[in-house]
Design an enzyme around this catalytic site. Structure first.
Site, short mmCIF file in Angstrom:
data_model
loop_
_atom_site.label_atom_id
_atom_site.label_comp_id
_atom_site.label_asym_id
_atom_site.label_seq_id
_atom_site.Cartn_x
_atom_site.Cartn_y
_atom_site.Cartn_z
CB SER A 35 37.94 44.19 31.76
OG SER A 35 37.55 44.38 33.68
CE1 TYR A 76 42.21 48.14 32.70
CE2 TYR A 76 40.32 47.04 33.69
CZ TYR A 76 40.69 46.87 33.37
OH TYR A 76 41.39 45.54 32.91
P1 NAP Z 1 49.70 42.05 34.11
O1 NAP Z 1 49.90 41.03 34.88
O2 NAP Z 1 49.91 43.67 35.13
O3 NAP Z 1 49.82 41.82 32.77
C1 NAP Z 1 49.89 43.12 31.83
C2 NAP Z 1 50.71 42.42 30.79
O4 NAP Z 1 50.59 44.29 29.94
C3 NAP Z 1 52.18 42.60 30.20
O5 NAP Z 1 52.62 41.95 29.76
C4 NAP Z 1 52.29 44.20 30.58
O6 NAP Z 1 53.83 44.16 29.41
C5 NAP Z 1 51.59 44.22 29.03
N1 NAP Z 1 51.20 45.30 28.39
C6 NAP Z 1 51.05 46.33 29.40
N2 NAP Z 1 51.64 47.97 28.53
C7 NAP Z 1 51.46 47.64 26.89
C8 NAP Z 1 52.11 48.04 26.06
N3 NAP Z 1 51.96 49.71 26.03
N4 NAP Z 1 52.78 46.95 24.71
C9 NAP Z 1 52.73 46.22 25.11
N5 NAP Z 1 52.42 45.54 26.21
C10 NAP Z 1 52.27 45.60 27.39
O7 NAP Z 1 48.17 41.96 33.85
P2 NAP Z 1 46.41 41.16 33.57
O8 NAP Z 1 46.02 41.06 34.61
O9 NAP Z 1 47.69 39.55 33.45
O10 NAP Z 1 46.49 41.64 32.81
C11 NAP Z 1 45.97 41.43 31.13
C12 NAP Z 1 44.56 42.01 30.57
O11 NAP Z 1 43.53 41.34 31.62
C13 NAP Z 1 44.99 43.38 31.17
O12 NAP Z 1 44.06 43.62 29.28
C14 NAP Z 1 43.37 43.59 31.97
O13 NAP Z 1 43.10 45.11 31.03
C15 NAP Z 1 42.98 43.02 31.76
N6 NAP Z 1 42.41 42.52 32.60
C16 NAP Z 1 42.72 42.10 33.82
C17 NAP Z 1 42.25 41.78 35.37
C18 NAP Z 1 42.82 41.43 36.18
O14 NAP Z 1 41.57 41.19 37.88
N7 NAP Z 1 43.52 41.46 36.61
C19 NAP Z 1 40.39 41.45 34.87
C20 NAP Z 1 39.85 42.13 34.12
C21 NAP Z 1 40.51 42.02 32.70
P3 NAP Z 1 55.21 44.72 29.21
O15 NAP Z 1 54.72 45.94 30.56
O16 NAP Z 1 56.40 44.00 29.16
O17 NAP Z 1 54.61 45.74 28.21
#
Ligand code: NAP
Length: 271
Positions: free
Chosen positions: A143, A156
């Site tokens: 991130s 985080y």
């Molecule tokens: P999201 O829509 O909530 O997706 C998160 C994904 O991670 C879901 O598919 C969830 O699937 C999976 N997950 C969570 N815990 C897990 C586990 N223990 N084992 C396997 N899968 C797991 O959020 P996103 O924004 O796309 O996040 C993806 C990545 O981007 C993350 O690493 C997040 O930290 C990073 N990120 C996001 C943002 C933002 O603003 N959205 C900014 C910077 C970085 P299940 O619940 O089905 O397991």
């Protein structure tokens, strides 16, 4: 490998957001995709969407990335089915919103288990495969706040800093084996990320007053467009680039900006 065989990619966290969009983009570009996350029903839906997008072969594998044997099994199932792995996107992760001194120890350990150890397990499981192939590309999703700690995100941020450290080390170690390793540093992205907790929703709705959320499909296009290129990291948005630069050159000025942000957020959260 037969020349007509498709290239193969694994995406963790593929049931939603950035992971789902990355799987769809890979499908459009002709990759066979392996989808990993915990929710099997959501993975089946994404698998159908990948097929509709032109994916030559899709394999949903329900996986909790915090558990090393499940990640190892994910890689073995991929090899059994396709015989190779060209791309690994270690993307699964979630947020935790609390002040550092109020963060529960167990929650701190759990977020490291998923956000950091999930990435570590993925890297460790695919590395021998890619070294044997003398090719491959690993993407580790951190991130932009894996470069600068921000209030209410201490736990985080710590996990995302750890991901960047691991990724930087591995990139250098793997270069001579023909394997590329890239850190992905999204800024605010429009996904289900902020729906994780009541506090998360409060933070998310406060962020939504700011313009400039990135669509997850844009993050996905950058990731997929980088495959095979020597890019140490992908930073998103002008604000994201500014934050990483400012954090590097003036921690004190960055602190001052963060104070405004902290006070505003605390007010919105009723603290
Ligand atoms: P999201 O829509 O909530 O997706 C998160 C994904 O991670 C879901 O598919 C969830 O699937 C999976 N997950 C969570 N815990 C897990 C586990 N223990 N084992 C396997 N899968 C797991 O959020 P996103 O924004 O796309 O996040 C993806 C990545 O981007 C993350 O690493 C997040 O930290 C990073 N990120 C996001 C943002 C933002 O603003 N959205 C900014 C910077 C970085 P299940 O619940 O089905 O397991």
């Amino acid at each position: 490998m037969n020349v007509s065989d498709p290239r193969v990619a694994i995406v963790t966290g593929a049931s939603s957001g950035i992971g789902k969009e990355t799987a769809l983009e890979l499908s459009r570009r002709g990759y066979a995709v392996v989808l990993a996350a915990r929710r099997a029903d959501r993975l089946r839906e994404v698998a159908a969407q990948c097929q509709a997008a032109g994916c030559p072969a899709v394999l949903p594998v329900p996986t909790d990335v915090a558990h090393q044997p499940q990640v190892q099994a994910l890689v073995e199932q991929t090899l059994n089915r396709f015989g190779r792995i060209d791309v690994m996107v270690n993307n699964a992760g979630y947020g935790l919103f609390d002040m550092v001194h109020q963060t529960d120890d167990e929650q701190m350990r759990r977020i490291f288990d998923v956000n950091f150890f999930g990435v570590f397990h993925g890297c460790k499981a695919v590395a021998p495969v890619m070294i044997a192939q003398q090719s491959g590309h690993i993407f580790n999703v951190s991130s932009v706040i894996g470069r600068r700690g921000t209030p209410f995100h201490g736990a985080y941020c710590a996990t995302k800093f750890a991901v960047i450290g691991l990724t930087d080390a591995m990139r250098v170690e793997m270069k001579r084996c023909g394997v590329r390793v890239t850190a992905v540093l999204p800024a605010l992205t429009e996904t289900e990320f902020f729906d994780q907790s009541i506090r998360g929703r409060a933070v998310g709705s406060s962020f939504r007053n700011f313009k400039g959320f990135t669509p997850p499909a844009a993050v996905a296009r950058r990731i997929v467009g980088t495959i095979g290129k020597n890019k140490p990291e992908l930073v998103f948005t002008f604000g994201g680039k500014l934050l990483t630069l400012l954090a590097a050159i003036s921690p004190r000025l960055t602190d001052r900006m963060m104070q405004y942000y902290f006070r505003d957020l605390a007010k919105r959260m009723g603290l």
